[in-house]
Design a protein around this motif. Structure first.
Motif, PDB file in Angstrom:
ATOM      1  N   GLU A 132       0.906  -1.253  -0.010  1.00 11.59           N
ATOM      2  CA  GLU A 132       0.102   0.038   0.037  1.00 11.59           C
ATOM      3  C   GLU A 132       0.913   1.343   0.114  1.00 11.59           C
ATOM      4  O   GLU A 132       1.263   1.670   1.165  1.00 11.59           O
TER       5      GLU A 132
ATOM      6  N   VAL B 222      -1.616   8.814   1.852  1.00 13.46           N
ATOM      7  CA  VAL B 222      -2.900   9.122   2.385  1.00 13.46           C
ATOM      8  C   VAL B 222      -3.564  10.156   1.736  1.00 13.46           C
ATOM      9  O   VAL B 222      -2.980  11.266   1.735  1.00 13.46           O
TER      10      VAL B 222
ATOM     11  N   THR C  57     -11.200  10.152   3.818  1.00 15.35           N
ATOM     12  CA  THR C  57      -9.869   9.937   3.817  1.00 15.35           C
ATOM     13  C   THR C  57      -9.923   8.473   3.090  1.00 15.35           C
ATOM     14  O   THR C  57     -10.646   7.533   3.213  1.00 15.35           O
TER      15      THR C  57
ATOM     16  N   GLY D 273      -6.920   5.321   1.728  1.00 18.64           N
ATOM     17  CA  GLY D 273      -5.551   5.063   1.435  1.00 18.64           C
ATOM     18  C   GLY D 273      -5.219   4.018   0.163  1.00 18.64           C
ATOM     19  O   GLY D 273      -4.134   3.766   0.157  1.00 18.64           O
TER      20      GLY D 273
ATOM     21  N   HIS E 200       2.323   7.763   4.838  1.00 17.19           N
ATOM     22  CA  HIS E 200       1.616   6.342   3.899  1.00 17.19           C
ATOM     23  C   HIS E 200       1.264   5.485   5.062  1.00 17.19           C
ATOM     24  O   HIS E 200       1.934   5.027   5.791  1.00 17.19           O
ATOM     25  N   HIS E 201      -0.140   4.877   4.634  1.00 13.45           N
ATOM     26  CA  HIS E 201      -0.759   3.971   5.822  1.00 13.45           C
ATOM     27  C   HIS E 201       0.018   2.476   5.494  1.00 13.45           C
ATOM     28  O   HIS E 201      -0.033   2.135   4.271  1.00 13.45           O
TER      29      HIS E 201
ATOM     30  N   PHE F 205       1.970   4.315  10.225  1.00  7.73           N
ATOM     31  CA  PHE F 205       2.321   5.059   8.985  1.00  7.73           C
ATOM     32  C   PHE F 205       3.672   5.244   8.751  1.00  7.73           C
ATOM     33  O   PHE F 205       4.645   5.398   9.701  1.00  7.73           O
TER      34      PHE F 205
END
Length: 235
Positions: free
Chosen positions: A51, A55, A72, A74, A207-208, A214
């Motif tokens: 991933e 975000v 929100t 991701g 970034h999640h 994160f």
């Protein structure tokens, strides 16, 4: 059949059976079993490994009639560089913004700086459906102190403020994957960059990792001289 040939075939079959047993044994996955130096990882959690994108905040609705909402996400990806540029986002019917995006076919993707991380996470943990005053999503803007400013080409607002890295105005290009995968293909029609928060020059995306933790942008590694096949995408 000559005895030597028969003996060799018997030996080959025996060796093959032995190898097969070894392969099956090596395929057994246990917590302590390493496969060529790698440990088992649950397929159901691989999203935590890949991933990669920052975000984002997604705005929908209309600023003019105060139906604008913000959420929100991701899960998203770049799908095409140009002719036209395309971005894919995952936004499903469990999201309050789904119906609005389906109806109006436009939105804004806002890239927040890490300074906004707590607020962005909080935005992602509530819904405009939770509002009780009938104002679609407007409470979320007020509750978290987010600034909604007019976009140029879409009705949904940009997210204003000094800690927003960029805003990308988008229209829906393709919905073929929405019903099965909740994947919307968007076409950027206008983009805005905060000159004081350019990525790597004051702006840091976050970034999640898929589990509530994160990663923050860090050191930049410049390998442009090695990207000989992709020079048209370099500045």
């Amino acid at each position: 059949m000559p005895r030597k040939r028969k003996a060799r075939e018997d030996q080959g079959e025996s060796a093959s059976a032995s190898t097969s047993k070894q392969l099956k044994a090596s395929e057994v996955e246990t917590p302590d079993n390493l496969h060529h130096g790698f440990e088992h990882y649950p397929p159901s959690k691989v999203y935590r490994l890949i991933e990669p994108g920052p975000v984002l905040l997604v705005t929908t609705g209309s600023l003019a009639d105060s139906t604008h909402n913000v959420m929100t996400i991701g899960f998203h990806m770049v799908m095409q560089h140009e002719s036209p540029p395309l971005i894919g986002i995952c936004l499903g019917p469990w999201d309050a913004s789904f119906a609005t995006l389906k109806k109006q076919r436009e939105c804004v993707l806002a890239v927040p700086d890490v300074a906004m991380a707590p607020v962005v996470v909080d935005v992602g943990n509530c819904s405009s459906d939770d509002d009780n005053d009938g104002e679609e999503g407007t409470n979320k803007w007020q509750r978290f102190g987010l600034e909604a400013v007019p976009a140029r080409k879409v009705k949904a607002p940009l997210v204003g403020g000094g800690d927003v890295i960029a805003n990308i105005e988008c229209v829906v290009e393709d919905t073929k994957m929405v019903s099965k995968y909740s994947m919307w293909v968007l076409k950027p029609v206008k983009a805005w960059l905060n000159p004081k928060k350019k990525p790597g020059e004051g702006g840091k995306m976050f970034h999640h990792r898929g589990n509530g933790t994160f990663v923050i942008d860090g050191e930049i590694l410049d390998l442009k001289d090695r990207m000989v096949k992709w020079q048209e995408f370099q500045d």
